[in-house]
Design a protein around this motif. Structure first.
Motif, PDB file in Angstrom:
ATOM      1  N   VAL A   1      -4.910  -0.911   9.477  1.00 32.07           N
ATOM      2  CA  VAL A   1      -3.831  -1.713   9.836  1.00 32.07           C
ATOM      3  C   VAL A   1      -2.880  -1.285  10.819  1.00 32.07           C
ATOM      4  CG1 VAL A   1      -1.941  -3.232   9.140  1.00 32.07           C
ATOM      5  CG2 VAL A   1      -3.798  -3.180   7.797  1.00 32.07           C
ATOM      6  N   ASP A   2      -2.508  -0.011  10.879  1.00 33.35           N
ATOM      7  CA  ASP A   2      -1.742   0.661  11.798  1.00 33.35           C
ATOM      8  C   ASP A   2      -2.484   1.027  12.889  1.00 33.35           C
ATOM      9  OD1 ASP A   2       0.186   0.856   9.963  1.00 33.35           O
ATOM     10  OD2 ASP A   2      -0.027   2.836   9.481  1.00 33.35           O
ATOM     11  N   ALA A   3      -3.722   0.992  13.031  1.00 35.99           N
ATOM     12  CA  ALA A   3      -4.706   1.154  14.209  1.00 35.99           C
ATOM     13  C   ALA A   3      -4.861  -0.372  14.757  1.00 35.99           C
ATOM     14  CB  ALA A   3      -5.870   1.920  13.794  1.00 35.99           C
ATOM     15  N   GLY A   4      -4.449  -1.391  14.250  1.00 32.76           N
ATOM     16  CA  GLY A   4      -4.851  -2.618  14.900  1.00 32.76           C
ATOM     17  C   GLY A   4      -5.974  -3.280  14.208  1.00 32.76           C
TER      18      GLY A   4
ATOM     19  N   ARG B   1      -6.673   1.481   4.098  1.00 36.21           N
ATOM     20  CA  ARG B   1      -6.196   0.213   4.366  1.00 36.21           C
ATOM     21  C   ARG B   1      -5.008   0.174   5.324  1.00 36.21           C
ATOM     22  NH1 ARG B   1      -2.643  -3.471   1.803  1.00 36.21           N
ATOM     23  NH2 ARG B   1      -2.503  -2.251  -0.130  1.00 36.21           N
ATOM     24  N   ASN B   2      -4.047   1.146   4.870  1.00 41.62           N
ATOM     25  CA  ASN B   2      -2.894   1.256   5.919  1.00 41.62           C
ATOM     26  C   ASN B   2      -2.895   1.761   7.072  1.00 41.62           C
ATOM     27  OD1 ASN B   2      -1.977   0.686   3.078  1.00 41.62           O
ATOM     28  ND2 ASN B   2       0.046   1.393   3.489  1.00 41.62           N
TER      29      ASN B   2
ATOM     30  N   GLY C   1       0.719  -1.317  -0.135  1.00 43.31           N
ATOM     31  CA  GLY C   1      -0.119   0.013  -0.132  1.00 43.31           C
ATOM     32  C   GLY C   1       0.932   1.195  -0.079  1.00 43.31           C
ATOM     33  N   SER C   2       0.087   2.292  -0.151  1.00 45.01           N
ATOM     34  CA  SER C   2       0.463   3.644  -0.049  1.00 45.01           C
ATOM     35  C   SER C   2       0.389   4.532   1.051  1.00 45.01           C
ATOM     36  CB  SER C   2       0.318   4.423  -1.278  1.00 45.01           C
ATOM     37  OG  SER C   2       0.956   3.849  -2.566  1.00 45.01           O
ATOM     38  N   PRO C   3       1.109   5.527   1.541  1.00 44.98           N
ATOM     39  CA  PRO C   3       0.721   6.163   2.814  1.00 44.98           C
ATOM     40  C   PRO C   3      -0.617   6.882   2.433  1.00 44.98           C
ATOM     41  CG  PRO C   3       3.123   6.582   2.022  1.00 44.98           C
ATOM     42  CD  PRO C   3       2.503   5.824   1.257  1.00 44.98           C
ATOM     43  N   GLY C   4      -1.543   7.147   3.536  1.00 46.55           N
ATOM     44  CA  GLY C   4      -2.702   7.879   3.320  1.00 46.55           C
ATOM     45  C   GLY C   4      -3.817   6.803   2.917  1.00 46.55           C
TER      46      GLY C   4
END
Length: 451
Positions: free
Chosen positions: A320-323, A316-317, A310-313
């Motif tokens: 996932v970063d938030a669990g 989906r990303n 994926g790309s920043p922003g």
């Protein structure tokens, strides 16, 4: 005989001659010019037990519950989503039934109301007991167990007198389970996801559901109304998550959606289509380096998986970063309703819910689709009118003619050949193209070292 999810085999891993993996980054929205290098699939180190990395602590009981920081303002009405319904309104409070005396077991007439205690056979097998669900607090509403409703989300960015809230569909099952979120039309011109969510949500029976399903069919309502991919400020919403409370218009919408809805979920499926007159084979975009995400992809029946970090922003990303275990589902092309693509999407979401123990249905699993760890676009070398000789999903060989570009003035015809062995997972529809236009997306199967 129907197979259960327990019998599903893992998706076959693709093979390559060299054994190396070089993965091209896939822009989530198929903006081909935005392709970047993606992280390759990681292999377990020698002697490693290959245990999954620990996930963020996100106890299901703490999400969507009524807390001092997240109070419910009213009880959401129980609505049959299959029927046309009025705007949400609070349900009248129902008085609790009279309770017999806890000591004597007598009601006000003195007659015993206690049922005789049945004898228990100590050798009888124990029956599985489903844990009852709790209320879900979302957007200031309390959604009771065993009910479905329509709520309204507004990011608060419109002119007050012209504000138009975005519908949010919610089904809170009678039994406890995970919370699944479905988002569609983050790009306003992507219609297939809207219909996939509608059909999936309207087919759910809250009395038979374990867990909760939250569906936002049209995230980018201003873009949808204008048949535009973008927001009114000409920004791509799927490049601004998790957003900012004080940022641009796109930042504020992303922040409102993420804080008020997405963070209440355990799992998320963000549904997209191809863009710029391109179409996608039904497929998942997933970071296969994440053990939880990789396992999650096995719940989608008959759905190819394309590895992409994926790309920043991207939503989906950020999720996932938030669990929150998240994948993107790509199906078809923009500006169109395509029955075959919609059926594939609905089928895959039903299989996912069965795999997660949310629904129980007689479900026949298809043959597992491959995981594509590498892919590449084949571009037109000349301008003209594109005519394809292959179809979406076809398997092709290196050097095979995929189509040709015809010059309408000189009558010259220029073939476009496959750059590798693989499968057509995305392609441009027949149209006028210029030199350099990305015409065919080929997924190639590659061996992952150590597997």
């Amino acid at each position: 005989m129907a197979q259960t999810t327990e019998s599903q085999e893992p998706a076959p891993v693709a093979k390559s001659k060299t054994g190396s993996v070089i993965v091209a980054e896939l822009a989530e929205d198929e903006s081909v010019e935005d392709i970047e290098q993606s992280e390759p699939r990681k292999a377990p180190s020698a002697g490693s037990t290959a245990e999954p990395e620990p996930e963020l602590e996100r106890p299901a009981s703490s999400r969507g519950t009524d807390t001092p920081d997240n109070p419910a303002k009213k009880v959401a009405p129980n609505i049959d989503l299959k029927e046309v319904a009025p705007p949400p309104a609070p349900e009248p409070q129902v008085a609790a039934p009279a309770t017999p005396d806890m000591v004597t077991g007598e009601d006000l007439t003195g007659q015993s109301e206690l049922e005789p205690v049945p004898e228990v056979d100590p050798e009888a097998p124990e029956e599985a007991v489903q844990e009852p669900a709790t209320s879900l607090t979302l957007l200031g509403n309390e959604v009771l167990p065993g009910t479905s409703t329509r709520l309204a989300w507004s990011p608060g960015i419109q002119i007050a007198g012209l504000s138009q809230p975005t519908p949010v569909l919610v089904v809170n099952g009678a039994n406890a389970g995970p919370t699944l979120c479905l988002t569609g039309a983050v790009h306003g011109d992507e219609l297939n996801g809207i219909e996939i969510i509608r059909r999936t949500m309207y087919d759910l029976d809250p009395e038979k559901l374990s867990g909760r399903v939250v569906g936002i069919p049209i995230v980018n309502l201003p873009g949808f109304q204008q048949a535009s991919r973008y927001l009114p400020d000409r920004r791509d919403l799927n490049r601004h998550f998790p957003g900012s409370e004080n940022g641009s218009l796109a930042d504020r919408i992303a922040y409102s959606l993420f804080e008020n809805i997405i963070k209440h979920c355990d799992m998320l499926v963000d549904i997209h289509t191809g863009s710029l007159k391109r179409t996608n084979l039904p497929q998942l975009r997933a970071d296969m380096n994440n053990p939880a995400v990789a396992e999650f992809t096995r719940g989608f029946d008959r759905m190819a998986v394309v590895h992409s970090t994926g790309s920043p922003g991207m939503l989906r990303n950020a999720a996932v970063d938030a669990g929150i275990t998240t994948v993107t589902l790509e199906a078809g092309e923009s500006h169109r309703i395509q029955e075959h693509q919609i059926d594939a999407g609905v089928n895959s979401l039903n299989s996912l819910m069965e795999k997660q123990g949310m629904i129980s249905r007689m479900f026949v699993w298809g043959d597992p689709e491959p995981v594509y760890y590498d892919s590449a676009w084949v571009r037109a070398e000349y301008g003209g009118i594109l005519f394809s000789s292959i179809d979406l999903g076809d398997r092709v060989s290196k050097g095979e003619i995929l189509g040709y570009v015809a010059d309408p003035i000189t009558n010259a015809q220029y073939p476009i050949r496959s750059s590798s062995d693989g499968r057509i997972i995305g392609m441009a529809v027949d149209q006028v193209v210029m030199a350099g236009f990305a015409a065919y997306h080929i997924g190639t199967e590659a061996e992952v070292p150590g597997e």
